[in-house]
Each structure stands twice: as structure tokens, then as C-alpha cells.
Design an enzyme around this catalytic site. Sequence first.
Site, short mmCIF file in Angstrom:
data_model
loop_
_atom_site.label_atom_id
_atom_site.label_comp_id
_atom_site.label_asym_id
_atom_site.label_seq_id
_atom_site.Cartn_x
_atom_site.Cartn_y
_atom_site.Cartn_z
N LEU A 152 0.80 -1.18 0.17
CA LEU A 152 -0.01 0.14 0.10
C LEU A 152 0.71 1.33 0.08
O LEU A 152 1.97 1.38 0.58
CB LEU A 152 -0.93 0.08 1.18
N HIS A 153 0.14 2.41 -0.92
CA HIS A 153 0.78 3.63 -0.77
C HIS A 153 -0.17 4.56 -0.43
O HIS A 153 -1.37 4.43 -0.12
CB HIS A 153 1.68 3.90 -2.12
N GLU A 154 0.38 5.98 -0.38
CA GLU A 154 -0.53 7.14 -0.22
C GLU A 154 -1.64 7.09 -1.08
O GLU A 154 -2.93 7.64 -0.69
CB GLU A 154 0.08 8.55 -0.15
N GLY A 155 -1.76 6.51 -2.34
CA GLY A 155 -2.82 6.32 -3.28
C GLY A 155 -4.03 5.53 -2.66
O GLY A 155 -5.20 5.80 -2.50
N HIS A 156 -3.58 4.27 -2.19
CA HIS A 156 -4.43 3.45 -1.37
C HIS A 156 -5.09 4.23 -0.35
O HIS A 156 -6.28 3.97 -0.04
CB HIS A 156 -3.76 2.38 -1.21
N LYS A 191 -6.02 7.00 -11.42
CA LYS A 191 -5.04 6.68 -12.06
C LYS A 191 -5.36 5.48 -12.90
O LYS A 191 -4.96 5.40 -14.12
CB LYS A 191 -3.91 6.10 -11.09
N ASP A 192 -6.41 4.55 -12.50
CA ASP A 192 -6.60 3.47 -13.42
C ASP A 192 -7.92 3.67 -14.24
O ASP A 192 -9.09 2.98 -14.00
CB ASP A 192 -6.71 2.12 -12.49
N GLN A 248 -9.47 0.84 -16.18
CA GLN A 248 -10.18 -0.36 -14.93
C GLN A 248 -11.50 0.44 -14.60
O GLN A 248 -12.60 -0.53 -14.25
CB GLN A 248 -9.08 -0.36 -13.89
N VAL A 269 -3.11 10.39 -6.72
CA VAL A 269 -2.10 10.99 -5.97
C VAL A 269 -0.71 10.64 -6.29
O VAL A 269 -0.30 9.92 -6.83
CB VAL A 269 -2.10 10.17 -4.35
O1 PAF Z 1 -6.26 -1.91 -9.32
C1 PAF Z 1 -6.00 -3.01 -8.64
O2 PAF Z 1 -5.20 -2.96 -7.59
C2 PAF Z 1 -6.41 -4.29 -8.88
O3 PAF Z 1 -6.69 -4.23 -10.32
C3 PAF Z 1 -7.70 -4.69 -8.35
C4 PAF Z 1 -8.92 -3.80 -8.41
C5 PAF Z 1 -7.40 -4.70 -6.71
C6 PAF Z 1 -8.39 -6.12 -8.63
O4 PAF Z 1 -7.38 -7.24 -8.18
#
Ligand code: PAF
Length: 206
Positions: free
Chosen positions: A36-40, A152-153, A156, A179
Site C-alpha cells: 500500500l501507498h498514499e494512493g490506496h 489513475k486506473d 479499469q 495521488v
Molecule cells: O487496481 C488493482 O489494484 C487491482 O486491479 C484490483 C482492482 C485490486 C483487482 O485485483
Amino acid sequence: MKDSIRVIDSIQEMREYRSLIYETKNIGFVPTMGYLHEGHLSLVEQSNKESDITIVSIYVNPTQFGENEDLQTYPRDIDRDLDLLCKYNVDAVFYPNNKEMYPEGYLTWVEVEKLSSLYCGRSRPTHFKGVSTIVSKLINIVRPLYLYMGEKDFQQIAVLKKMIEDLNYDTYIRPCPIVREIDGLALSSRNAYLNEKERRNHNDNN
Ligand code: PAF
């Protein structure tokens, strides 16, 4: 700050935990692959603001990695991740293993046609199928109202929004701002791979 965090590694226990939460409570869910980073953490903070309960999953999903991609070397540090999530007052962490998520004989896939083969999907033809399958499974297990994802994604988010609409999930994506590091590079767990030169190139290309 809490001094311990509830870590759940089985689908059955996650379902039991979920069923004890009143229907009137909003569940915010942050799916991650860990490291994990600041984005999460900004997603966790947003969930804490808007939801009664925040659940984070940590699972390096093998089906979204192509054959020659970095599944084996993808950075992992579960102890550090759990310490951070504890500090951010997360209510529970879902931390399943591969047998739990894809038991022997697993056959079912979720694929969002067209959107999954554009942009990144051109060079990673099976990536979004893996992402939509795992996120669909996680939504079914956690049953969140809100799903927090980083802008960022971008692709997705577009793929998962369409999946949620088409499969009639009662879950809403909350896209959150990118971030960045001080030098402008968008935070990503894979930045751990970059040396100085690669960082600069990456930045110049973005
Ligand atoms: O963005 C991510 O970290 C991954 O694609 C996710 C959404 C956790 C699915 O594995």
C-alpha cells in the site's frame, strides 16, 4: 487509532462478518493488491468519510497477470500493510489465498467486451478479464455500497462501471483523484521497480 485489525482469510468468515452488519450501514470497499501507498490510503480515507464500515482486500490476483508479467515478483509486504490499515482505522481486511479465490476446477469468467480490448487491453489481452472476474467475486463476497478506486486506473474504472451496470450490482464506484509523488509521478506499487533514470523517463512520458 485501533491497536489491532480484523484479518479475514476465508470467504465463509467474510460472509459471516458481512451478515452481522446491519443493512442500514453503508459499506465502503477498497480492493487492492497490497504494498500500500498514499494512493490506496487516500481511498481508505475517502471511504472512512463516506461509509460506516470500511473493508479493504489485499489479494495479488494471478488471473490479471499475463504469462510474462511480474506475478512472482510483484511487491508484497503484508505486515506493513496491516500496520498501515490499523492506523487508518479500517474495520476489516479480506486477505484470501489463491485456493480460496480460484479453487481447483474453477471455470467461470467475467469479461466486459470491447472496453477490455482497447488501450492497455491491446498489449495485455487477458488483463481486464482477470480484473472484472476478481472484482465481481469480491463484490459478491463483501456486498459493498461503494467501491473506491483511483482515477489513475482510468480504463479499469470504465470496465468495472460497465460490468456493474450490465450485471445489475447494487454497488457504486467512487473514483478518487490521483495521488502523486513530489516529482509528479503517479503513485503505484510497481514504482518500487523503477531506478532514477526509469522514473525520469516515466515522468516525461506521462
Ligand atoms: O487496481 C488493482 O489494484 C487491482 O486491479 C484490483 C482492482 C485490486 C483487482 O485485483
